[in-house]
Motif scaffolding. Structure first.
Motif, PDB file in Angstrom:
ATOM      1  N   PHE A 180      55.753  -1.692 -21.525  1.00 41.81           N
ATOM      2  CA  PHE A 180      54.743  -0.839 -20.908  1.00 41.81           C
ATOM      3  C   PHE A 180      53.423  -1.590 -20.984  1.00 41.81           C
ATOM      4  CE2 PHE A 180      51.676   2.723 -21.023  1.00 41.81           C
ATOM      5  CZ  PHE A 180      52.045   3.355 -19.841  1.00 41.81           C
ATOM      6  N   TYR A 181      52.825  -1.821 -19.809  1.00 45.78           N
ATOM      7  CA  TYR A 181      51.746  -2.811 -19.757  1.00 45.78           C
ATOM      8  C   TYR A 181      50.366  -2.199 -19.532  1.00 45.78           C
ATOM      9  CZ  TYR A 181      55.337  -6.206 -20.323  1.00 45.78           C
ATOM     10  OH  TYR A 181      56.356  -6.936 -20.876  1.00 45.78           O
ATOM     11  N   TRP A 182      49.381  -2.785 -20.185  1.00 41.88           N
ATOM     12  CA  TRP A 182      48.004  -2.292 -20.137  1.00 41.88           C
ATOM     13  C   TRP A 182      47.234  -3.065 -19.065  1.00 41.88           C
ATOM     14  CZ3 TRP A 182      46.924  -3.599 -25.998  1.00 41.88           C
ATOM     15  CH2 TRP A 182      47.900  -2.986 -26.794  1.00 41.88           C
ATOM     16  N   ASP A 183      46.144  -2.438 -18.564  1.00 44.57           N
ATOM     17  CA  ASP A 183      45.304  -3.195 -17.629  1.00 44.57           C
ATOM     18  C   ASP A 183      44.272  -4.023 -18.424  1.00 44.57           C
ATOM     19  OD1 ASP A 183      43.396  -1.349 -18.381  1.00 44.57           O
ATOM     20  OD2 ASP A 183      43.417  -0.254 -16.484  1.00 44.57           O
ATOM     21  N   GLU A 184      43.587  -4.926 -17.708  1.00 43.12           N
ATOM     22  CA  GLU A 184      42.698  -5.868 -18.401  1.00 43.12           C
ATOM     23  C   GLU A 184      41.541  -5.177 -19.125  1.00 43.12           C
ATOM     24  OE1 GLU A 184      42.144  -9.443 -16.228  1.00 43.12           O
ATOM     25  OE2 GLU A 184      40.726 -10.274 -17.686  1.00 43.12           O
ATOM     26  N   PRO A 185      40.919  -4.126 -18.516  1.00 49.15           N
ATOM     27  CA  PRO A 185      39.840  -3.467 -19.268  1.00 49.15           C
ATOM     28  C   PRO A 185      40.335  -2.891 -20.595  1.00 49.15           C
ATOM     29  CG  PRO A 185      39.729  -2.855 -16.950  1.00 49.15           C
ATOM     30  CD  PRO A 185      40.995  -3.642 -17.124  1.00 49.15           C
ATOM     31  N   MET A 186      41.576  -2.354 -20.612  1.00 47.80           N
ATOM     32  CA  MET A 186      42.088  -1.801 -21.877  1.00 47.80           C
ATOM     33  C   MET A 186      42.315  -2.922 -22.904  1.00 47.80           C
ATOM     34  SD  MET A 186      45.401   0.524 -22.748  1.00 47.80           S
ATOM     35  CE  MET A 186      44.702   2.048 -22.153  1.00 47.80           C
ATOM     36  N   VAL A 187      42.859  -4.048 -22.445  1.00 47.08           N
ATOM     37  CA  VAL A 187      43.073  -5.197 -23.346  1.00 47.08           C
ATOM     38  C   VAL A 187      41.730  -5.640 -23.931  1.00 47.08           C
ATOM     39  CG1 VAL A 187      43.756  -7.635 -23.441  1.00 47.08           C
ATOM     40  CG2 VAL A 187      45.171  -5.983 -22.179  1.00 47.08           C
ATOM     41  N   ASN A 188      40.732  -5.785 -23.060  1.00 40.81           N
ATOM     42  CA  ASN A 188      39.437  -6.291 -23.541  1.00 40.81           C
ATOM     43  C   ASN A 188      38.760  -5.310 -24.484  1.00 40.81           C
ATOM     44  OD1 ASN A 188      39.710  -8.665 -22.178  1.00 40.81           O
ATOM     45  ND2 ASN A 188      38.601  -7.972 -20.364  1.00 40.81           N
ATOM     46  N   ASP A 189      38.911  -4.027 -24.176  1.00 42.68           N
ATOM     47  CA  ASP A 189      38.311  -3.003 -25.033  1.00 42.68           C
ATOM     48  C   ASP A 189      38.943  -3.044 -26.434  1.00 42.68           C
ATOM     49  OD1 ASP A 189      36.664  -0.723 -25.439  1.00 42.68           O
ATOM     50  OD2 ASP A 189      38.499   0.489 -25.435  1.00 42.68           O
ATOM     51  N   ARG A 190      40.277  -3.154 -26.479  1.00 47.26           N
ATOM     52  CA  ARG A 190      40.951  -3.205 -27.786  1.00 47.26           C
ATOM     53  C   ARG A 190      40.647  -4.513 -28.516  1.00 47.26           C
ATOM     54  NH1 ARG A 190      46.537   0.033 -26.067  1.00 47.26           N
ATOM     55  NH2 ARG A 190      45.668   2.040 -26.645  1.00 47.26           N
ATOM     56  N   LEU A 191      40.518  -5.603 -27.748  1.00 46.67           N
ATOM     57  CA  LEU A 191      40.140  -6.887 -28.348  1.00 46.67           C
ATOM     58  C   LEU A 191      38.747  -6.779 -28.969  1.00 46.67           C
ATOM     59  CD1 LEU A 191      40.182  -9.956 -28.852  1.00 46.67           C
ATOM     60  CD2 LEU A 191      39.555 -10.287 -26.458  1.00 46.67           C
ATOM     61  N   ASP A 192      37.833  -6.175 -28.233  1.00 43.83           N
ATOM     62  CA  ASP A 192      36.458  -6.031 -28.723  1.00 43.83           C
ATOM     63  C   ASP A 192      36.461  -5.278 -30.064  1.00 43.83           C
ATOM     64  OD1 ASP A 192      33.748  -5.824 -29.021  1.00 43.83           O
ATOM     65  OD2 ASP A 192      33.346  -4.821 -27.124  1.00 43.83           O
TER      66      ASP A 192
END
Ligand code: NAD
Length: 416
Positions: free
Chosen positions: A361-373
């Motif tokens: 189940f795949y996330w979009d890039e804003p979600m990835v970046n938000d969690r990375l932040d």
């Protein structure tokens, strides 16, 4: 006395300094000074001229107390087992400081991918995986890209692994192409994470990033994205960039689109229209606000540290600063964001990739970046607080946070 530039000796010396501050149990210290496991192997590859070239490969699983080993594979003509050991040790501290449930590993092959044809590289990549397939995988050790390896190489390795094991297991390797289960945002992740740490460091230093000047050494996955993100996210003025062939400078700032276009046409950044050529030494010593080493180890040494003028050094490369340079830069009041904190974005998003692969189940890039932040900023603040509390520099503070976590896992398992 000449400086010892052996990366593993440097990694051990850094650990020793942290162990002294922590008053770490001597048995634990001795255990954490060495890799738990390492594999040395030959990879015979049929070359296009008909002969068989025998390549030397390594995989080091430095410590897996906190979870399966994790770390990139580097293809480099000057690769050595001690470089791989050092990088695997730094991965151990990196996953710990980021608080992700993984250990530390690294791999390497002595080869020059710049002189190999794509089909030769494919046979080498598949040969590497054949040599270590029994010892890697989602629950054991999951490789990823590093210097001179890329998503295509990860795809060949994953395919070889799945053919050998007879099942799909996308989390066995990260940094894959999106079509094979890669994560949105993994390409820029290391540079993106670095930008979040630069944002936090700039806040502490009262520095405005808009218009701040910056020099970046290395223009590969990490340095190239660092240029684009520094320019696009913060409006920083990146006045100099370089690669292994040399660097370019423009006092007005370099546009990433122009540099990338020139790089795609010529394979080098030098000669980009409207810029002056500079060498890597000059780039490091430029009078800029932020210096980003994003190439290889041992670039800031006792030889040049006194000439470094940047206010913040953001270590996106692994091991760019020697202990002697560290002392000089700290004495000069330069704010160092240490490598295994600054460049942790890559492994954090690799971990997100493994999570997404597990759930399919795949996330979009804003979600990835938000969690990375969230992850990397939490790590940055933990290191900052440790530095304040123990009155140590940022690198020692990062070690204190990381070594405490790894030592605790080792103790809980009853190993030491
Ligand atoms: P890459 O192969 O994509 O790019 C390396 C770049 O460095 C190239 O532009 C190359 O020309 C340049 N370079 C090599 N030797 C040089 C030298 N002597 N002087 C100046 N430039 C030189 O590699 P990458 O993935 O961008 O990795 C760069 C650094 O970041 C390495 O230290 C690596 O371990 C570290 N790192 C990478 C990742 C990742 O996700 N790729 C994650 C964490 C850390």
């Amino acid at each position: 006395m000449t400086e010892n530039l052996n990366p593993f000796a440097i990694a051990q010396a850094q650990l020793d300094e942290a162990a002294a501050v922590l008053q770490l149990d001597p048995d634990m210290h001795a255990f954490l000074r060495q890799p738990m496991r390492e594999f040395h192997f030959t990879i015979p590859v049929k070359m296009n001229d008909g002969h068989t070239e025998i390549f030397q490969g390594f995989r080091v699983q430095y410590n897996d107390a906190r979870g399966p080993a994790k770390g990139g594979i580097r293809f480099h003509p000057k690769e050595t087992i001690d470089t791989v050991r050092a990088l695997a040790a730094w991965m151990t501290w990196k996953t710990a400081v980021s608080d992700i449930p993984l250990g530390g590993g690294k791999g390497g092959v002595i080869c020059n991918p710049r002189e190999m044809q794509p089909d030769e590289l494919e046979r080498l990549s598949r040969g590497f995986m054949r040599a270590i397939s029994r010892y890697v995988g989602l629950t054991k050790d999951s490789p990823a890209p590093d210097v001179y390896t890329n998503p295509q190489i990860m795809a060949w390795m994953l395919d070889e692994y799945e053919v050998l094991t007879g099942h799909h297991e996308p989390g066995a390797i990260t940094g894959k192409p999106l079509q094979l289960g890669g994560s949105a945002g993994r390409g820029p992740a290391t540079a993106m994470g670095g930008m979040f740490t630069i944002r936090e460091a700039a806040k502490l230093r009262g520095m405005t990033l808009e218009g701040a000047t910056c020099a970046i050494q290395g223009y590969g996955n990490v340095g190239g994205f660092a240029h684009r993100l520094a320019h696009d996210l913060f409006g920083m003025k990146v006045v100099a960039v370089s690669d292994e062939y040399g660097g370019i400078y423009s006092a007005n700032g370099l546009n990433p689109n122009d540099v990338v276009k020139h790089l795609q046409q010529t394979g080098k950044v030098i000669g980009c229209p409207g810029t002056d050529n500079i060498n890597n030494k000059e780039l490091l010593e430029l009078d800029v606000d932020i210096l980003i080493p994003a190439a290889i180890e041992n670039q800031l040494t006792g030889q040049n540290a006194n000439q470094i003028k940047a206010k913040i050094v953001a270590e996106l490369a692994n091991g760019p600063t020697t202990p002697e340079a560290d002392n000089i830069l700290n004495d000069k009041g330069i704010y160092i964001i240490p490598d295994f904190l600054c460049n942790a974005g890559g492994v954090i998003v690799s971990y997100f990739e493994m999570v997404q692969n597990a759930y399919q189940f795949y996330w979009d890039e804003p979600m990835v970046n938000d969690r990375l932040d969230k992850k990397i900023t939490t790590a940055f603040l933990a290191v900052h607080e440790m530095a304040q509390a123990k009155k140590v520099d940022n690198r020692v503070a990062a070690y204190l946070v990381a070594v405490n976590r790894v030592a605790e896992a080792v103790r809980l398992r009853g190993w030491v």
